[in-house]
Design an enzyme around this catalytic site. Structure first.
Site, PDB file in Angstrom:
ATOM      1  N   GLY A  70      -8.907   4.233   9.281  1.00 40.56           N
ATOM      2  CA  GLY A  70      -9.514   2.959   8.860  1.00 40.56           C
ATOM      3  C   GLY A  70      -9.292   2.575   7.415  1.00 40.56           C
ATOM      4  O   GLY A  70      -9.873   1.589   6.955  1.00 40.56           O
ATOM      5  N   THR A  71      -8.435   3.289   6.698  1.00 40.28           N
ATOM      6  CA  THR A  71      -8.225   2.943   5.274  1.00 40.28           C
ATOM      7  C   THR A  71      -7.704   1.512   5.100  1.00 40.28           C
ATOM      8  O   THR A  71      -8.213   0.766   4.260  1.00 40.28           O
ATOM      9  CB  THR A  71      -7.199   3.893   4.605  1.00 40.28           C
ATOM     10  OG1 THR A  71      -6.057   3.999   5.447  1.00 40.28           O
ATOM     11  CG2 THR A  71      -7.782   5.249   4.334  1.00 40.28           C
ATOM     12  N   GLY A  72      -6.690   1.161   5.902  1.00 40.07           N
ATOM     13  CA  GLY A  72      -6.053  -0.150   5.732  1.00 40.07           C
ATOM     14  C   GLY A  72      -7.021  -1.290   6.035  1.00 40.07           C
ATOM     15  O   GLY A  72      -7.089  -2.282   5.298  1.00 40.07           O
ATOM     16  N   CYS A  73      -7.776  -1.134   7.134  1.00 46.08           N
ATOM     17  CA  CYS A  73      -8.735  -2.182   7.536  1.00 46.08           C
ATOM     18  C   CYS A  73      -9.816  -2.327   6.475  1.00 46.08           C
ATOM     19  O   CYS A  73     -10.249  -3.442   6.151  1.00 46.08           O
ATOM     20  CB  CYS A  73      -9.384  -1.828   8.874  1.00 46.08           C
ATOM     21  SG  CYS A  73      -8.193  -1.534  10.183  1.00 46.08           S
ATOM     22  N   LYS A  80       0.847  -1.210   0.000  1.00 46.41           N
ATOM     23  CA  LYS A  80       0.000   0.000   0.000  1.00 46.41           C
ATOM     24  C   LYS A  80       0.876   1.252   0.000  1.00 46.41           C
ATOM     25  O   LYS A  80       1.646   1.472   0.919  1.00 46.41           O
ATOM     26  CB  LYS A  80      -0.901   0.009   1.229  1.00 46.41           C
ATOM     27  CG  LYS A  80      -1.860  -1.178   1.255  1.00 46.41           C
ATOM     28  CD  LYS A  80      -2.726  -1.182   2.489  1.00 46.41           C
ATOM     29  CE  LYS A  80      -1.945  -1.499   3.735  1.00 46.41           C
ATOM     30  NZ  LYS A  80      -2.818  -1.786   4.904  1.00 46.41           N
ATOM     31  N   THR A  84      -9.087   9.871   7.325  1.00 41.51           N
ATOM     32  CA  THR A  84      -8.496   8.668   6.732  1.00 41.51           C
ATOM     33  C   THR A  84      -8.399   7.517   7.736  1.00 41.51           C
ATOM     34  O   THR A  84      -7.723   6.532   7.471  1.00 41.51           O
ATOM     35  CB  THR A  84      -7.080   8.981   6.214  1.00 41.51           C
ATOM     36  OG1 THR A  84      -6.303   9.474   7.326  1.00 41.51           O
ATOM     37  CG2 THR A  84      -7.101  10.029   5.120  1.00 41.51           C
TER      38      THR A  84
END
Ligand SMILES: Nc1ncnc2c1ncn2[C@@H]1O[C@H](COP(=O)(O)OP(=O)(O)OP(=O)(O)O)[C@@H](O)[C@H]1O
Ligand SMILES: Cc1ncc(CO)c(N)n1
Length: 269
Positions: free
Chosen positions: A212-215, A175, A210
């Site tokens: 919580g983007t990864g989850c 990412k 932003t």
């Protein structure tokens, strides 16, 4: 009777509802799947940071996992915050017996820089957890921590992916959200299995909501894999989903607000 695909998240609770188990379950619902959870840790967390974290005993993690898998079954599994070496080892052992696709998000620190994984757990992530993954989804800080590879330009992401693939996941999704503007074209991620290479490109959204983007990305990926997508199809759909969620992110609390996990239902952006 229609039974939706079953997706399990093994992750920590975020009391603020933007990341962790809460983000995972909302994303899974939004993508038409039945979300289930194994809670590994409870965090007291809001838009300003993580105020406290309490880990569950390995026995509680094992029992939740067995309850879900032995009766209900899973079509995909996603892992997030695993907190300690003991829990990383426990979860890796449990996942070794799962035939469904597994997305491992090797969560290290929160957006605010709070540690969500003990440094002593890194060896178990490298040596046991990553090998169970169909797709591993590290961000650039996690890549640096796990492999020593520092990504400063888009092209460095190839070396990062190769180093992650050494630990045994089938695919690596690197990412690039943390790449400084000017060092990448938009927000770019690299998906590769060492043979195929897919660059996932989206517009950069610089509103600051932003959390919580990864989850959200990892859960959307798991949901699409549960529905039968190939990994490249699922990754493209997940990238589109997180980009929309980011564009619709909203103010909540005094700090970093959440992405909107339900943006498609609300018709935004
Ligand atoms: N400002 C942005 N604009 C558009 N897309 C972004 C932005 N920041 C991150 N992304 C995308 O969001 C997804 C998650 O990437 P990111 O690098 O933020 O993960 P992360 O650091 O693991 O997230 P988290 O902080 O929730 O753990 C990736 O697809 C990335 O490209
Ligand atoms: C519980 C939890 N999991 C993952 C993240 C990702 O940053 C977070 N902030 N909190």
């Amino acid at each position: 009777m229609h039974t939706p695909p079953r997706v399990l998240t093994v992750a920590g609770s975020d009391s603020g509802g933007g990341a962790g188990i809460q983000a995972d379950l909302k994303t899974m619902l939004a993508l038409g799947t039945h979300g289930m959870s194994v809670v590994t840790a409870v965090t007291a967390q809001n838009s300003l940071g993580v105020q406290g974290a309490w880990e569950l005993p390995a026995e509680a993690v094992r029992a939740q996992f067995r309850s879900v898998v032995d009766d209900i079954g899973v079509d995909a599994v996603k892992t997030g915050m695993l907190s300690s070496a003991v829990l990383v080892e426990t979860v890796a052992e449990l996942l070794a017996g799962v035939r469904a696709p597994v997305v491992v998000d090797p969560v290290g620190v929160s957006k605010h820089g709070d540690a969500l994984l003990a440094p002593t757990a890194l060896d178990a992530v490298r040596g046991a957890l990553l090998a169970t993954a169909t797709v591993a989804t590290p961000n650039l800080d996690e890549v640096a921590q796990l492999t020593g590879v520092r990504v400063e330009e888009e092209a460095d992401m190839r070396r990062a992916a190769a180093a992650i693939l050494e630990f045994g996941p089938r695919w690596a999704l690197i990412k690039g959200g943390h790449l400084a503007a000017g060092h990448a074209e938009g927000a770019v991620d690299l998906l590769t299995d060492g043979t195929e290479e897919h660059w996932l490109r989206g517009p950069r959204h610089d509103n600051r909501h932003t959390h919580g983007t990864g989850c959200t990305l990892a859960s959307a990926l798991a949901a699409r894999l549960a529905k039968g997508d190939t990994v490249p199809q699922a990754a493209a759909a997940a990238k589109e989903y997180v980009t929309g969620a980011l564009a619709a992110g909203f103010r909540l609390g005094a700090g970093i607000g959440p992405v909107d996990h339900g943006w498609r239902r609300r018709g935004t952006p």
